[in-house]
Scaffold this active site. Sequence first.
Site: not given
Length: 373
Positions: A111, A142-144
Amino acid sequence: MTAQNPNLAALSAAGVSVWLDDLSRDRLRSGNLQELIDTKSVVGVTTNPSIFQKALSEGHTYDAQIAELAARGADVDATIRTVTTDDVRSACDVLVPQWEDSDGVDGRVSIEVDPRLAHETEKTIQQAIELWKIVDRPNLFIKIPATKAGLPAISAVLAEGISVNVTLIFSVQRYREVMDAYLTGMEKARQAGHSLSKIHSVASFFVSRVDTEIDKRLDRIGSRQALELRGQAGVANARLAYAAYREVFEDSDRYRSLKVDGARVQRPLWASTGVKNPDYSDTLYVTELVAPHTVNTMPEKTIDAVADHGVIQGDTVTGTASDAQAVFDQLGAIGIDLTDVFAVLEEEGVRKFEASWNELLQETRAHLDTAAQ
């Protein structure tokens, strides 16, 4: 037991994890995600703002939940947060067996942080920690984004013991900075006393968009040499990235010292693998990027194309770096400004996700207004 498609099974056997680049509540409720796991070797899911925008704009699956949130007085941001994290949590639960079977390597769902924060380090860190707590599943990523502001955020979030999918990587130079950010984060996590074997990461290297941008410039040049180079840059770029990955994770003392304490490799993930040019094979960015310890996240259309006619011939990446470099040398020689190409792609990538997020905000606001009437 349902049989796996042989082409996708061969891809998995060659060391490529097949992930689905899509998620919607319909897909979850209908059992379609489970079906793809059972028959198409899918062992992970990636999402992004465009995917959620599409899911919310189609049909009425979310209407009841949005009406309930409206009745509770939820604002637009809170509504999006609840709806998207609910879907991601459900997908995490579906993929638990794959997560367990792979010792945490696969069975992952990603996400993304709000793309409007792409150039704000502290807010990205804060939201990544919030999303991790809200979804509350160990198989979450977690997408960064790999923007300049994203790099220190990646290290800081990993240092908290949170698994990260680094997205929007276009150049090998930036990819090296991403691997450095990963190692820095893992060193900090070790200092903080986290169990390194539980922290995972992938680096999402975008493929087809590189061809789209460079092909446009080659068409403008128009010479025979320029036109012969069309459709080669995306694969060559990814192959050079894989060579850089091997340098760091097979040969560097810095990674070795972390590995002793349980740190995993940060796997390269090939993203943007749907073919945009109808002149190219629709499995190009899959069959030409087969290598051990990689992930290929695909839209369902590409998964189906591989299942139907993808020819998997083992590793097509290892040992190709000098040929890949030759492609880039030729591109430079005929006047393609690669630094500019990658800067344009990064800016455009952030902008596209921001635009999708804004559409998502508008549509959710309209849903809330309708529910309130």
